[in-house]
Motif scaffolding. Structure first.
Motif, PDB file in Angstrom:
ATOM      1  N   THR A 340       0.896  -1.198   0.186  1.00  0.00           N
ATOM      2  CA  THR A 340      -0.056   0.360  -0.572  1.00  0.00           C
ATOM      3  C   THR A 340       0.909   1.348   0.366  1.00  0.00           C
ATOM      4  O   THR A 340       2.117   1.347   0.826  1.00  0.00           O
ATOM      5  N   LEU A 341       0.381   2.340  -0.686  1.00  0.00           N
ATOM      6  CA  LEU A 341       1.364   3.096  -0.310  1.00  0.00           C
ATOM      7  C   LEU A 341       0.485   4.585  -0.136  1.00  0.00           C
ATOM      8  O   LEU A 341      -0.746   5.219   0.437  1.00  0.00           O
ATOM      9  N   VAL A 342       0.951   5.320   1.012  1.00  0.00           N
ATOM     10  CA  VAL A 342       0.235   6.060   2.382  1.00  0.00           C
ATOM     11  C   VAL A 342       0.763   7.430   1.929  1.00  0.00           C
ATOM     12  O   VAL A 342       2.392   7.477   1.791  1.00  0.00           O
ATOM     13  N   THR A 343       0.017   7.970   1.278  1.00  0.00           N
ATOM     14  CA  THR A 343       0.778   9.684   0.464  1.00  0.00           C
ATOM     15  C   THR A 343       0.188  10.503   1.527  1.00  0.00           C
ATOM     16  O   THR A 343      -1.219  10.851   1.988  1.00  0.00           O
ATOM     17  N   THR A 344       1.395  11.195   2.445  1.00  0.00           N
ATOM     18  CA  THR A 344       1.152  12.474   3.224  1.00  0.00           C
ATOM     19  C   THR A 344       1.638  14.081   2.298  1.00  0.00           C
ATOM     20  O   THR A 344       2.299  14.651   2.077  1.00  0.00           O
ATOM     21  N   LYS A 345       0.423  15.338   2.557  1.00  0.00           N
ATOM     22  CA  LYS A 345       0.646  16.561   2.334  1.00  0.00           C
ATOM     23  C   LYS A 345       0.403  17.817   2.597  1.00  0.00           C
ATOM     24  O   LYS A 345      -0.245  17.445   3.702  1.00  0.00           O
ATOM     25  N   TRP A 346       1.267  18.204   3.424  1.00  0.00           N
ATOM     26  CA  TRP A 346       1.297  19.310   4.364  1.00  0.00           C
ATOM     27  C   TRP A 346       0.590  20.608   3.533  1.00  0.00           C
ATOM     28  O   TRP A 346       1.410  20.997   2.693  1.00  0.00           O
ATOM     29  N   LEU A 347       0.047  21.640   3.868  1.00  0.00           N
ATOM     30  CA  LEU A 347      -0.322  22.330   3.594  1.00  0.00           C
ATOM     31  C   LEU A 347      -0.357  23.705   4.383  1.00  0.00           C
ATOM     32  O   LEU A 347      -0.729  23.704   5.286  1.00  0.00           O
ATOM     33  N   VAL A 348       0.076  24.495   3.723  1.00  0.00           N
ATOM     34  CA  VAL A 348       0.005  26.313   3.952  1.00  0.00           C
ATOM     35  C   VAL A 348      -0.941  27.096   3.016  1.00  0.00           C
ATOM     36  O   VAL A 348      -0.831  27.162   1.908  1.00  0.00           O
ATOM     37  N   HIS A 349      -0.977  28.684   3.760  1.00  0.00           N
ATOM     38  CA  HIS A 349      -1.138  29.356   2.830  1.00  0.00           C
ATOM     39  C   HIS A 349      -0.783  29.725   1.740  1.00  0.00           C
ATOM     40  O   HIS A 349       0.315  29.345   2.146  1.00  0.00           O
ATOM     41  N   LYS A 350      -0.657  30.368   0.930  1.00  0.00           N
ATOM     42  CA  LYS A 350      -0.501  29.658  -0.455  1.00  0.00           C
ATOM     43  C   LYS A 350       0.166  30.864  -0.379  1.00  0.00           C
ATOM     44  O   LYS A 350       1.631  31.495  -1.621  1.00  0.00           O
ATOM     45  N   ASP A 351       0.954  32.098   0.646  1.00  0.00           N
ATOM     46  CA  ASP A 351       1.649  33.520   0.227  1.00  0.00           C
ATOM     47  C   ASP A 351       2.680  33.271   1.506  1.00  0.00           C
ATOM     48  O   ASP A 351       3.630  33.835   1.034  1.00  0.00           O
ATOM     49  N   ALA A 352       2.703  32.011   2.509  1.00  0.00           N
ATOM     50  CA  ALA A 352       3.575  32.022   3.096  1.00  0.00           C
ATOM     51  C   ALA A 352       4.789  31.215   2.280  1.00  0.00           C
ATOM     52  O   ALA A 352       5.094  30.620   1.328  1.00  0.00           O
ATOM     53  N   VAL A 353       5.858  32.150   2.938  1.00  0.00           N
ATOM     54  CA  VAL A 353       6.865  31.565   2.183  1.00  0.00           C
ATOM     55  C   VAL A 353       7.785  30.377   3.536  1.00  0.00           C
ATOM     56  O   VAL A 353       7.998  31.022   4.566  1.00  0.00           O
TER      57      VAL A 353
END
Length: 423
Positions: A340-353
């Motif tokens: 099984t593949l487990v994908t994790t994504k971390w998301l922030v505000h699009k303007d965060a640098v």
């Protein structure tokens, strides 16, 4: 034995597998783990793929990953390559990523941006709504481009989440959940977020073991020291283990959330979907090693950093944590009976640098460690289940009710779909 004989044998086994699946699920006690073959048999895995992953709604990504017209992403659902693209009207669509000429994949990259969708094999070209624009003059005068558009897949979006269903007919009803999801996700404005980091782990375990492990925290105290710096082991005030102190914390924070117009009440849609906002440990605000924000720029219209974690469950393939400064989304992709593949994504505000508003290591650390620990647990679980000594064992109704609920949903869904397939 000829290739024709092998093909007949394959379909004979698949027919028997469907019968075995139905019998095993009808006979299983609801408070025990599954019979061994449901975790490791390749023919029963094929039934899982056909009756669950090719007929139910699946989480495939976030709308901010296809932010503008022509932006696309690809995903594999079993042996089915799928293409998700935003068209020129701003609608997110899904198609089978298969050229109508000779079946080649059209978009070969994981993500990209195009004016039109052009197959690299013979340059057949489709617009962003899937209509065939160009097939060359070689097809002859009688060729009808209108009959050779891309085959669509069912696609719905809500609150920044993209769901796809490969069912040939009408897909399962999901609109009530999506309407609520949109309401609960409104404060985060995920259209204006971005993926700051992504990881994919290959786990040598059946997909159901991956989900089972996620659906309980019975194992957390012995396995997840980083996660338990901030996370409480229960996620509902009705949990029999919930302490008076926890219930008091929930009341205090719920009052703050109400003032800011932040949805938080526990909502369920059968056993498939659940949304609930729960506080983290008192004195912590997000899932980092010190409990302090990982990103100085909050998501959406959020002001209060103490939003705890809004937990979103979508069976069969996703769980998610929404926090004040970043979100973490998880996607489960079955590969074989024991992979099984487990994908994790971390998301922030699009303007965060990066390096200014957030540090990538700090953002990722807790769940990077937790994912590795969970992979080890699932793989050791699989190795034990493969043993001659394995027999289904009892779940704790207090600590493992989430696992019981998942397998109840799984059993009911497969049996329902098998019955419909037989009609």
């Amino acid at each position: 034995m000829t290739e024709f004989d092998l093909l007949n044998l394959k379909y004979h086994h698949l027919g028997e597998a469907r019968q075995d699946m139905s019998r095993l699920l009808k006979e299983r006690p609801g408070n025990l783990s599954l019979p061994q073959s449901l975790y490791n048999d390749p023919f029963l895995f094929r039934v899982d793929m056909e009756e669950v992953f090719m007929k139910e709604w699946l989480f495939v990504g976030m709308t901010c990953e296809v932010p503008t017209p022509g932006a696309y992403m690809t995903v594999e659902i079993g042996q089915n390559p799928v293409l998700v693209v935003r068209d020129r009207d701003g609608e997110v669509r899904a198609f089978h990523n298969v050229c109508r000429h000779r079946g080649s994949r059209i978009c070969t990259g994981k993500q990209g941006k195009v004016a039109n969708l052009t197959c690299p094999y013979h340059q057949w070209t489709y617009d962003l709504k899937g209509n065939l624009l160009f097939a060359g003059t070689e097809m002859g005068d009688s060729f009808d481009k209108g009959e050779h558009g891309l085959k669509p897949a069912h696609c719905k979006t809500a609150g920044g989440f993209i769901y796809v269903c490969l069912a040939e007919g009408e897909p399962p009803e999901i609109d009530d959940y999506l309407d609520t999801l949109a309401t609960y996700m409104e404060p985060y404005d995920m259209e204006n977020a971005k993926v700051a980091a992504e990881s994919t782990l290959e786990e040598n375990a059946n997909w159901k073991l991956v989900i089972e492990n996620n659906r309980e925290c019975y194992h957390c105290s012995g396995s997840h020291p980083e996660l338990l710096r901030t996370l409480l082991e229960w996620d509902d005030t009705n949990d029999p283990r919930a302490t008076p102190e926890f219930k008091a914390l929930c009341e205090r924070q719920a009052a703050e959330w109400d003032q800011e117009g932040i949805p938080h009440k526990h909502v369920e849609f059968g056993l498939r979907n659940r949304l609930v906002r729960m506080p983290l440990k008192e004195g912590t605000s997000v899932m980092t090693m010190d409990g302090k924000p990982a990103c100085t720029r909050k998501l959406g219209r959020i002001q209060n950093q103490n939003l705890g974690s809004m937990r979103i469950l979508h069976l069969p393939n996703s769980w998610n944590h929404m926090q004040s400064d970043h979100a973490i989304v998880f996607q489960v992709q079955p590969i074989s009976a024991q992979k099984t593949l487990v994908t994790t994504k971390w998301l922030v505000h699009k303007d965060a640098v990066e390096g200014q508003d957030y540090d990538l290591e700090r953002l990722r650390h807790v769940w990077d460690q937790t994912n590795k620990q969970d992979r080890e647990l699932a793989e050791q679980n699989q190795l034990g289940i493969n043993s001659l000594a394995y027999q289904p064992g009892p779940y704790s109704e207090t600590f493992e009710f989430g696992v019981i609920n998942f397998l109840g949903w799984y059993s009911d869904t497969v049996l329902k779909n098998l019955t419909q397939s037989a009609l």
